[in-house]
Design a protein around this motif. Structure first.
Motif, short mmCIF file in Angstrom:
data_model
loop_
_atom_site.label_atom_id
_atom_site.label_comp_id
_atom_site.label_asym_id
_atom_site.label_seq_id
_atom_site.Cartn_x
_atom_site.Cartn_y
_atom_site.Cartn_z
N ALA A 88 33.83 88.27 11.62
CA ALA A 88 33.97 88.01 13.06
C ALA A 88 32.92 88.77 13.86
O ALA A 88 32.31 88.22 14.79
N GLU A 89 32.69 90.03 13.51
CA GLU A 89 31.67 90.80 14.22
C GLU A 89 30.29 90.22 13.97
O GLU A 89 29.46 90.10 14.88
N GLY A 90 30.01 89.87 12.71
CA GLY A 90 28.72 89.28 12.41
C GLY A 90 28.47 88.02 13.20
O GLY A 90 27.36 87.80 13.73
N ARG A 91 29.49 87.19 13.33
CA ARG A 91 29.31 85.95 14.09
C ARG A 91 29.01 86.24 15.56
O ARG A 91 28.20 85.55 16.19
N HIS A 92 29.65 87.26 16.09
CA HIS A 92 29.40 87.65 17.49
C HIS A 92 27.91 87.94 17.69
O HIS A 92 27.29 87.41 18.63
N TRP A 93 27.33 88.78 16.82
CA TRP A 93 25.93 89.16 16.99
C TRP A 93 24.99 88.00 16.67
O TRP A 93 23.96 87.82 17.35
N LEU A 94 25.30 87.22 15.64
CA LEU A 94 24.43 86.11 15.26
C LEU A 94 24.37 85.05 16.35
O LEU A 94 23.29 84.58 16.73
N GLU A 95 25.53 84.67 16.88
CA GLU A 95 25.54 83.65 17.93
C GLU A 95 24.84 84.16 19.18
O GLU A 95 24.10 83.42 19.84
N ARG A 96 25.06 85.42 19.49
CA ARG A 96 24.41 85.98 20.67
C ARG A 96 22.88 85.99 20.49
O ARG A 96 22.14 85.70 21.42
N SER A 97 22.43 86.33 19.28
CA SER A 97 20.98 86.37 19.04
C SER A 97 20.37 84.97 19.09
O SER A 97 19.24 84.80 19.57
N LEU A 98 21.10 83.99 18.62
CA LEU A 98 20.55 82.63 18.57
C LEU A 98 20.56 81.94 19.92
O LEU A 98 19.94 80.88 20.07
N ARG A 99 21.23 82.52 20.89
CA ARG A 99 21.15 81.97 22.25
C ARG A 99 19.82 82.32 22.92
O ARG A 99 19.49 81.78 23.98
N LEU A 100 19.07 83.24 22.30
CA LEU A 100 17.80 83.69 22.86
C LEU A 100 16.63 82.94 22.21
O LEU A 100 16.70 82.55 21.05
#
Length: 719
Positions: free
Chosen positions: A413-425
Motif C-alpha cells: 500500500a505504501e509503495g503504491r502511494h509513492w509510485l502513483e504519486r511519482s507517475l503523476r509527474l
C-alpha cells in the motif's frame, strides 16, 4: 485477558525497550495512567521539551490493554496524505489490497483492544483529527493517547496539560544526568538556581547537565545569567516557556565549537535516526571534513544534543525534534538547506540502489532490516523528489528501485502511494518512468486490482516498445504473465512467462524478479497437471538461489515444490518445505507468502490426521486474506487446497466443530498463527473435541491414504 500493567515495564507493542531514565513526575504519571483508564482519548499538551513523549510512554506501559501499546512517531511526517500509512506502518499492519489505507486501518483495529499513541501530531491536526474520530467510532476497544503542543479538537477529548518540573524534581533530574557522566554536582543551591533559570523544562535541564564535563554548575549559572537576554529570541510575543527553551537550546548552541554548530545544523536534514556513514557523506565537506564528523558527533552526544541508540541495523543516532528544528533554523539562515537536502537525497537514492542490488545476495535479510530502519529518511527523500519539479526523474527512479521493499517486505500500500504519486509527474525520463510503471503494475497485481494492473503494464509495454527498452519490455511481459496466473489464465500465463524469461536471458538479467518468473511458470505448469516439470523448474531456481544466497524467491520455489509433493502424495516432504518457506516469509513480513504457506499447511495437517488443527489454520488464513486481496485471488486453481482441506475437515469434524475451530483460528494474531503452523511450543490448541480420540483416530486412518490425483477442471488440471 491480560490485566493492565502497573509495574512500569514496557508493554507489548512497539514502545522502545527502554523508556529513558525517568526521574520525578510521580503525580503526573499516576494522573495520566488514571486518565487513560477512564477515557478513550487523552491528549497530553505542553511546550516543546517539557517531557510529553517520555511521560506518555511510561504511563502507557503501565496501562497497557491486552493488545498492547503502539506508538506512531508523526514528527517526521510532512504529507497529511501519508498519516494513515504512517499509522499502519507503526502498527506493523501489512495490507496487500488496493483498499484505501483508512479502510484497512479501521478493519484492522475494529476488534482490537490496544492503546495507540500519536506522538508529535501538532502539524498534522487536520489529518489526525478525522482519523482519530473514525477509529474511535469503529473500534470500541481502542484508546488513543495523543501527544502534541495543542489539542486535537475531537469530541470526547480529555486534555492533560503537562507543566515543567517543580524545582525539586528538576534538580533531581540534573543530578541524575550528572551522575551518568560521573560528575558530582556540588552545591545544591547552585543546581537549584540553574534549574530555576531553565524553568524546570526537562530538555533544557538535560542540555545544561550535558555541559558538566567541561563546566561546573557555578559556571553554568554564570553563563546562563550572561546570555539569558541575548539568547531568548522568538520575540516578546512568544510564550515565556518557549523563549526559555529557546534560551536553553541557544545557550547550548553558543557553547558549541563552530564545527559542532555546523554539524548540528546539517544533521537537521535527517528524518528520525541516521547512521554514521550517512552523516559523514551528507554532512561532510565545506568546512567539516568527512573524517572529522565522528569526533564532532561524539561531542554532540556528550552534550545531549544527539542521542545514540542500538538497533537491528546497528548503532544509529537521532536528535529530539525540538533540537532538530533549532538546527534547521540555523541551516536555513546559512542559506545551505537546499544543498543539504540534495545531498540527503543523493545518499538515500544511492542507498536504495545498492540495497536493490544487495537484495539478490546473502545479505538479503540485512537489506530488509536496513531499509526498515531507513524508511523515515527514504520517505523524506521521496517527498523531496516529488515536491521539486526538476527532481521528478529521481522520484520515479527511487520509488521503482524500492520494489523489493514494497513487495518483498510487505509494504504494497505504501509503495503504491509513492509510485502513483511519482507517475503523476512528467519526469522527462523514459527509463525512470518505465521502471515505476512496471513496479506499479506488479504491486497492483499482488493487490488483486484487476483494473490498475493491466493499465500500468500495458502502458509500460507500449512505451518500452516505442523506446526499444528490452529490459522494461521483459518486466512488463513478466508481470502481465503473473496477472494471467492469478486470474486462472494458465495458457496465457505460460506463454507470457516463457517469453519474458527468454527476454531476460537475451539482456543478461538475473535477479530475484527473474527467478520469480521461473517460479510462476512452474506454478502454471503444476496447475496444468505437470508437477514433474514444475519440480525441475523450481529445483533449478533453488540451486541458483543457494549459489547467490537469495532467500525470498527461494521461498516461493519451496512453495511450488511443496505443492508438487502434496499432489504426488508426500505430505511429510510438503510440510518440511512449507515450514522453511513460512519461516522466511514471516521474517520478511511477506503476508502473501505467509498466508499461502498456512493454507497449504492446513491441507497437509489433515493428511497428518489432525483435522481440528487444520481448521484452526484455515481460520487463521481466513483472518489474513482480507489484507492480501480477494481470498486466494479469487482463483479456482489457487483455491483447490483450501476447498479440499475444508471438505475433509468438515467430514471428519462435523460442521459445528469445524466452524468452531475456524472461528478460533480467525481470532489468532499473526505471530500466534505462524507459531501454530510451525509447531512452536506454546501455540494455541484447537477447541476440545467432545468425540475426542475416537474421531481423531478415525480421521488419521482416513487421511493417511495417498493423496488423490489432481482433478480435471475446464480442460486443464487443477492440482
Amino acid at each position: 485477558m491480560r490485566p493492565p500493567r502497573r509495574d512500569g515495564a514496557p508493554a507489548p507493542g512497539n514502545l522502545p525497550p527502554e523508556l529513558d531514565a525517568f526521574v520525578g513526575r510521580a503525580a503526573e504519571l499516576a494522573g495520566l495512567a488514571g486518565a487513560l483508564d477512564a477515557s478513550r482519548l487523552v491528549t497530553v499538551t505542553g511546550t516543546g521539551g517539557v517531557g510529553k513523549s517520555r511521560l506518555a510512554a511510561r504511563a502507557a506501559a503501565r496501562s497497557a490493554p491486552p493488545d498492547g501499546v503502539w506508538r506512531v512517531d508523526l514528527a517526521p511526517v510532512r504529507d497529511p496524505e501519508f498519516v494513515d500509512h504512517a499509522v499502519a506502518a507503526a502498527l506493523g499492519q501489512t495490507d496487500h489490497t488496493a483498499r484505501p489505507p483508512r479502510e484497512t486501518l479501521l478493519a484492522h483495529l475494529a476488534d482490537r483492544r490496544l492503546l495507540l499513541i500519536l506522538d508529535g501530531f501538532e502539524h498534522l491536526v487536520g489529518a489526525c483529527a478525522p482519523l482519530v474520530t473514525a477509529v474511535l467510532r469503529r473500534a470500541p476497544g481502542l484508546r488513543v493517547l495523543a501527544v502534541g503542543r495543542r489539542p486535537l479538537g475531537v469530541a470526547g477529548e480529555r486534555l492533560f496539560p503537562l507543566a515543567p518540573l517543580p524545582e525539586d524534581e528538576a534538580a533531581e533530574l540534573f543530578r541524575d544526568r550528572a551522575a551518568q557522566q560521573g560528575v558530582a554536582c556540588g552545591d545544591d543551591r547552585t543546581v537549584r538556581q540553574v534549574c530555576r533559570r531553565l524553568d524546570g523544562i526537562p530538555l533544557a535541564v538535560e542540555l545544561a547537565a550535558g555541559r558538566l564535563r567541561a563546566l561546573s554548575p557555578g559556571q553554568l549559572l554564570d553563563r546562563l545569567d550572561d546570555r539569558f537576554g541575548l539568547l531568548a529570541g522568538g520575540g516578546r510575543e512568544a510564550p515565556h516557556r518557549h523563549r526559555t527553551l529557546r534560551t536553553a537550546i541557544g545557550w547550548s548552541h553558543e557553547l558549541c565549537t563552530p564545527g559542532e554548530r555546523l554539524l548540528w545544523a546539517r544533521l537537521s536534514v535527517f528524518a528520525g535516526a541516521f547512521d554514521l556513514e550517512a552523516a559523514e557523506y551528507v554532512c561532510g565537506g565545506h568546512g567539516l571534513p568527512a573524517d572529522e564528523v565522528l569526533d564532532v558527533l561524539t561531542e554532540l552526544i556528550a552534550q545531549s544534543v544527539v542521542a545514540r541508540e542500538e538497533t537491528r541495523a546497528g548503532p544509529r543516532y537521532r536528535m529530539l525534534d525540538t533540537v532538530r528544528a533549532y538546527g534547521a533554523q540555523w541551516l536555513a539562515a546559512a542559506g545551505d538547506a537546499a544543498r543539504m537536502r540534495r545531498r540527503h537525497r543523493d545518499w538515500y537514492v544511492g542507498l536504495a540502489t545498492w540495497c536493490e542490488l544487495d537484495w539478490f545476495s546473502p545479505r538479503q535479510r540485512e537489506v530488509a532490516a536496513r531499509v526498515e530502519a531507513e524508511l523515515p529518511n527514504l520517505r523524506c527523500a521521496l517527498e523531496y523528489c516529488l515536491s521539486e519539479p526538476e527532481e521528478a526523474r529521481l522520484g520515479q527512479y527511487l520509488a521503482g528501485s524500492l520494489w523489493f521493499c514494497w513487495v518483498g517486505c510487505g509494504r504494497l500500500a505504501e509503495g503504491r502511494h509513492w509510485l502513483e504519486r511519482s507517475l503523476r509527474l512528467d519526469s522527462g525520463n523514459e527509463h525512470s518512468r518505465l521502471k515505476a510503471l512496471w513496479v506499479l503494475g506488479y504491486v497492483a497485481v499482488l493487490q488483486g486490482d484487476a483494473a490498475a494492473a493491466p493499465a500500468a503494464l500495458q502502458e509500460c509495454r507500449e512505451a518500452a516498445q516505442r523506446s526499444a527498452s528490452a529490459v522494461a519490455l521483459a518486466y512488463a511481459e513478466h508481470r502481465t504473465g503473473c496477472l494471467a496466473l492469478v486470474t486462472d489464465d494458465m495458457a496465457g500465463a505460460e506463454t507470457l512467462l516463457r517469453s519474458a524469461l527468454a527476454r531476460y536471458r537475451e539482456v543478461g538479467e538475473l535477479n530475484s524478479n527473474v527467478l520469480m518468473a521461473q517460479v510462476e511458470l512452474a506454478m502454471a505448469r503444476a496447475f496444468r497437471g505437470d508437477p514433474a516439470d514444475a519440480v525441475e523448474l523450481c529445483e533449478d531456481v533453488r540451486r541458483v538461489c543457494e549459489d547467490h544466497g537469495e532467500r525470498w524467491a527461494r521461498g516461493y520455489a519451496l512453495f511450488v515444490l511443496a505443492y508438487a509433493a502434496w499432489a504426488e502424495g508426500d505430505p511429510p516432504r510438503a510440510r518440511t518445505l512449507l515450514t522453511d518457506f513460512l519461516s522466511g516469509a514471516h521474517a520478511f513480513h511477506d503476508l502473501l507468502g505467509t498466508v499461502l504457506a498456512i493454507e497449504l499447511l492446513a491441507l497437509v495437517t489433515t493428511a497428518d490426521g489432525d483435522p481440528a488443527e487444520a481448521a484452526v489454520l484455515q481460520g487463521a488464513a481466513q483472518g489474513m486474506w482480507p489484507s492480501v486481496g480477494l481470498p486466494l485471488f479469487g482463483s479456482a486453481h489457487y483455491n483447490v487446497p483450501h476447498e479440499r482441506c475444508e471438505a475433509t475437515a468438515r467430514r471428519l469434524l462435523g460442521d459445528e466443530r469445524y466452524e468452531a475451530c475456524v472461528r478460533q483460528g480467525a481470532r489468532l494474531g499473526r505471530e500466534e498463527a505462524v507459531g501454530l503452523a510451525l509447531g512452536r511450543p506454546g501455540s494455541v490448541a484447537a477447541p476440545p473435541d467432545p468425540c475426542g480420540p475416537v474421531r481423531r483416530a478415525r480421521g488419521a486412518a482416513h487421511m493417511r491414504e495417498p493423496a488423490a490425483s489432481p482433478t480435471r477442471k475446464g480442460g486443464e488440471t487443477a492440482g
